[in-house]
Motif scaffolding. Structure first.
Motif, mmCIF file in Angstrom:
data_model
loop_
_atom_site.group_PDB
_atom_site.id
_atom_site.type_symbol
_atom_site.label_atom_id
_atom_site.label_comp_id
_atom_site.label_asym_id
_atom_site.label_seq_id
_atom_site.Cartn_x
_atom_site.Cartn_y
_atom_site.Cartn_z
ATOM 1 N N PRO A 108 -1.920 3.168 11.222
ATOM 2 C CA PRO A 108 -0.668 2.577 10.746
ATOM 3 C C PRO A 108 0.261 2.164 11.878
ATOM 4 O O PRO A 108 1.125 1.312 11.688
ATOM 5 N N MET A 109 0.079 2.742 13.063
ATOM 6 C CA MET A 109 0.920 2.394 14.205
ATOM 7 C C MET A 109 0.391 1.179 14.956
ATOM 8 O O MET A 109 1.061 0.666 15.837
ATOM 9 N N GLY A 110 -0.812 0.749 14.624
ATOM 10 C CA GLY A 110 -1.400 -0.372 15.332
ATOM 11 C C GLY A 110 -1.400 -1.653 14.532
ATOM 12 O O GLY A 110 -2.118 -2.608 14.854
ATOM 13 N N THR A 111 -0.608 -1.696 13.474
ATOM 14 C CA THR A 111 -0.551 -2.870 12.611
ATOM 15 C C THR A 111 0.900 -3.300 12.410
ATOM 16 O O THR A 111 1.822 -2.490 12.492
ATOM 17 N N ASP A 112 1.097 -4.571 12.143
ATOM 18 C CA ASP A 112 2.418 -5.106 11.818
ATOM 19 C C ASP A 112 2.518 -5.179 10.301
ATOM 20 O O ASP A 112 2.213 -6.187 9.682
ATOM 21 N N GLY A 113 2.934 -4.068 9.700
ATOM 22 C CA GLY A 113 2.895 -3.970 8.253
ATOM 23 C C GLY A 113 1.527 -3.494 7.805
ATOM 24 O O GLY A 113 0.588 -3.389 8.593
ATOM 25 N N TRP A 114 1.375 -3.181 6.527
ATOM 26 C CA TRP A 114 0.094 -2.708 6.011
ATOM 27 C C TRP A 114 -0.928 -3.838 6.045
ATOM 28 O O TRP A 114 -0.638 -4.971 5.669
ATOM 29 N N PRO A 115 -2.159 -3.564 6.488
ATOM 30 C CA PRO A 115 -3.204 -4.598 6.468
ATOM 31 C C PRO A 115 -3.688 -4.846 5.043
ATOM 32 O O PRO A 115 -3.489 -4.016 4.149
ATOM 33 N N ALA A 116 -4.349 -5.964 4.831
ATOM 34 C CA ALA A 116 -4.925 -6.267 3.526
ATOM 35 C C ALA A 116 -5.998 -5.224 3.184
ATOM 36 O O ALA A 116 -6.723 -4.764 4.070
ATOM 37 N N PRO A 117 -6.097 -4.801 1.928
ATOM 38 C CA PRO A 117 -5.342 -5.295 0.765
ATOM 39 C C PRO A 117 -4.067 -4.498 0.492
ATOM 40 O O PRO A 117 -3.408 -4.698 -0.524
ATOM 41 N N PHE A 118 -3.718 -3.584 1.406
ATOM 42 C CA PHE A 118 -2.598 -2.680 1.148
ATOM 43 C C PHE A 118 -1.243 -3.374 1.281
ATOM 44 O O PHE A 118 -0.217 -2.811 0.897
ATOM 45 N N ASP A 119 -1.252 -4.583 1.824
ATOM 46 C CA ASP A 119 0.006 -5.315 1.954
ATOM 47 C C ASP A 119 0.509 -5.818 0.607
ATOM 48 O O ASP A 119 1.725 -5.869 0.368
ATOM 49 N N ASP A 121 -1.488 -5.103 -2.663
ATOM 50 C CA ASP A 121 -1.986 -4.278 -3.766
ATOM 51 C C ASP A 121 -1.325 -2.901 -3.710
ATOM 52 O O ASP A 121 -1.751 -2.020 -2.959
ATOM 53 N N LEU A 122 -0.285 -2.711 -4.519
ATOM 54 C CA LEU A 122 0.471 -1.454 -4.467
ATOM 55 C C LEU A 122 -0.341 -0.279 -5.001
ATOM 56 O O LEU A 122 -0.120 0.866 -4.588
ATOM 57 N N THR A 123 -1.263 -0.539 -5.907
ATOM 58 C CA THR A 123 -2.124 0.543 -6.393
ATOM 59 C C THR A 123 -2.990 1.069 -5.266
ATOM 60 O O THR A 123 -3.138 2.282 -5.073
ATOM 61 N N ASP A 261 6.398 0.950 5.672
ATOM 62 C CA ASP A 261 6.930 0.525 4.385
ATOM 63 C C ASP A 261 6.373 1.428 3.291
ATOM 64 O O ASP A 261 5.170 1.440 3.023
ATOM 65 N N LEU A 262 7.243 2.191 2.643
ATOM 66 C CA LEU A 262 6.824 3.127 1.598
ATOM 67 C C LEU A 262 7.021 2.566 0.196
ATOM 68 O O LEU A 262 6.924 3.303 -0.794
ATOM 69 N N THR A 263 7.273 1.274 0.092
ATOM 70 C CA THR A 263 7.449 0.649 -1.216
ATOM 71 C C THR A 263 6.206 0.870 -2.077
ATOM 72 O O THR A 263 5.077 0.605 -1.643
ATOM 73 N N GLY A 264 6.411 1.380 -3.288
ATOM 74 C CA GLY A 264 5.321 1.580 -4.231
ATOM 75 C C GLY A 264 4.507 2.834 -4.019
ATOM 76 O O GLY A 264 3.549 3.092 -4.763
ATOM 77 N N MET A 265 4.863 3.647 -3.014
ATOM 78 C CA MET A 265 4.114 4.865 -2.746
ATOM 79 C C MET A 265 4.395 5.923 -3.823
ATOM 80 O O MET A 265 5.381 5.831 -4.559
ATOM 81 N N PRO A 266 3.558 6.947 -3.920
ATOM 82 C CA PRO A 266 3.837 8.041 -4.859
ATOM 83 C C PRO A 266 5.148 8.726 -4.505
ATOM 84 O O PRO A 266 5.612 8.655 -3.363
ATOM 85 N N SER A 267 5.714 9.409 -5.478
ATOM 86 C CA SER A 267 6.934 10.163 -5.215
ATOM 87 C C SER A 267 6.595 11.401 -4.388
ATOM 88 O O SER A 267 5.439 11.812 -4.281
ATOM 89 N N ARG A 268 7.625 11.977 -3.839
ATOM 90 C CA ARG A 268 7.441 13.207 -3.069
ATOM 91 C C ARG A 268 6.803 14.287 -3.929
ATOM 92 O O ARG A 268 5.872 14.985 -3.490
ATOM 93 N N ASP A 269 7.277 14.457 -5.163
ATOM 94 C CA ASP A 269 6.743 15.491 -6.052
ATOM 95 C C ASP A 269 5.269 15.254 -6.356
ATOM 96 O O ASP A 269 4.488 16.217 -6.463
ATOM 97 N N GLN A 270 4.878 14.009 -6.514
ATOM 98 C CA GLN A 270 3.469 13.708 -6.785
ATOM 99 C C GLN A 270 2.590 14.091 -5.599
ATOM 100 O O GLN A 270 1.484 14.617 -5.774
ATOM 101 N N LEU A 271 3.066 13.857 -4.394
ATOM 102 C CA LEU A 271 2.293 14.204 -3.211
ATOM 103 C C LEU A 271 2.218 15.713 -3.010
ATOM 104 O O LEU A 271 1.171 16.247 -2.619
ATOM 105 N N VAL A 272 3.312 16.410 -3.295
ATOM 106 C CA VAL A 272 3.305 17.868 -3.196
ATOM 107 C C VAL A 272 2.306 18.451 -4.182
ATOM 108 O O VAL A 272 1.543 19.375 -3.859
ATOM 109 N N GLN A 273 2.294 17.911 -5.388
ATOM 110 C CA GLN A 273 1.369 18.402 -6.402
ATOM 111 C C GLN A 273 -0.079 18.130 -6.008
ATOM 112 O O GLN A 273 -0.965 18.961 -6.213
#
Length: 339
Positions: A108-119, A121-123, A261-273
């Motif tokens: 993630p530190m070697g890219t300018d934004g998320w690479p395809a398809p993560f740029d 496709d939010l799922t 960019d954390l847009t569309g990511m799971p919530s904190r509670d979902q990740l903890v679970q």
């Protein structure tokens, strides 16, 4: 630069593939702590990790520490770079170094934004976060005693030492008052986790220290950079990973809250679970870890700010430290944990 002839001779003596063939090497990255080179020789394809010549002598011990953890992860289900070989003879390249599998993936530190398809496709993008949480959940399940890491850290009294250790650290570097420090420190002294199940931990777990496989679905390729690895409380890794995670990942600020960019990511509670389900650990006391992670990070970053000079990147730590410390104190004052 590395001495290729000496490296080739050592590779021959070590019985690694490609004996007698030319060594191809390519500098990948480096800094004050370590340098990384891509090495190819016949069927051998690996990464070489070595301290720069100017690094303190203690970095050789740090390299060995990293090697021990990397080697211990061989044969586990933790995504990691396979350990290949280690060299402690400084006559070879001037420093202790080790070889590890070369991972075909992206950081993630070697890219300018998320690479395809993560740029787009939010799922698919959500899977990046779930995989991130799963990495340390799997790490927490490693039998560190069976892997020969019984002397890696000081697990006994881990939480009892945290406040004293980092308070002394701040005293050594202190150049200004940090409002909220005493409030959070007092709260941490008065509270403890509901349980403390010792385990292997990374120490600086975040998107910056993992690699992913190319393409969807999201698959964690390797956890990297084990400088801070130790035996302690793995749930601190989870809190470290989630510090600054936005409450609403669909809000505009989700794109700028962290360095990714954390847009569309799971919530904190979902990740903890998800972490709880994979690790088998209870997570009802995460407020404790959240306070500790924010408070500790504020102290660590304060060192950078105090020696910033004209370095704009380190200068930027100044307000961030105050924000983190204020957040730790506010959480300590408002949480119902331990009441």
């Amino acid at each position: 630069m590395i001495d290729v002839e000496r490296l080739a001779a050592w590779l021959d003596e070590s019985g690694l593939p490609g004996k007698g063939e030319p060594v191809e090497h390519h500098y990948i990255s480096g800094g004050a702590q370590n340098e990384i080179y891509e090495i190819r020789r016949g069927e051998l394809h690996c990464a070489l990790r070595i301290p720069p010549a100017t690094a303190p002598a203690a970095r050789d011990e740090g390299i060995l520490r990293e090697w021990r953890i990397t080697e211990a992860l061989n044969g586990t289900d933790v995504p990691h770079t396979e350990a290949v070989a280690v060299c402690t003879d400084t006559a070879v390249l001037g420093r202790t170094f080790y070889l590890m599998e070369f991972v075909d993936g992206w950081s993630p530190m070697g890219t300018d934004g998320w690479p395809a398809p993560f740029d787009e496709d939010l799922t698919a993008r959500r899977g990046l976060s779930y995989q991130l949480a799963e990495g340390i959940a799997l790490l927490s399940r490693v039998d560190w005693r069976a892997k020969g890491l019984g002397d890696l850290g000081r697990p006994d009294g881990f939480h009892e030492r945290q406040v004293d250790r980092w308070s002394r650290y701040l005293d050594r570097i202190k150049g200004r008052e940090l409002p909220g420090f005493d409030v959070a420190a007092a709260w941490l002294r008065a509270h403890r986790p509901l349980d403390y199940v010792t385990g292997l931990m990374h120490g600086d777990y975040q998107f910056a220290n993992v690699m992913y496989r190319h393409g969807a679905p999201a698959r964690l390729a390797a956890i990297v950079d084990w400088e801070m690895g130790t035996v302690g409380d793995p749930k601190l890794d989870l809190a470290w990973m989630l510090r600054g995670w936005p409450e609403d990942t669909d809000a505009p600020e989700a794109a700028t809250t962290l360095y990714v960019d954390l847009t569309g990511m799971p919530s904190r509670d979902q990740l903890v679970q998800h972490y709880a389900e994979v690790s088998g650990r209870q997570v009802d006391d995460m407020d404790y870890y959240d306070v500790l992670a924010q408070w500790k990070l504020a102290v660590v970053l304060e060192q950078g700010f105090q020696r910033a000079g004209d370095n704009e990147k380190l200068q930027a730590f100044g307000p961030l430290v105050l924000q983190l410390m204020r957040g730790a104190a506010e959480l300590a004052e408002t949480t119902r944990y331990g009441t």
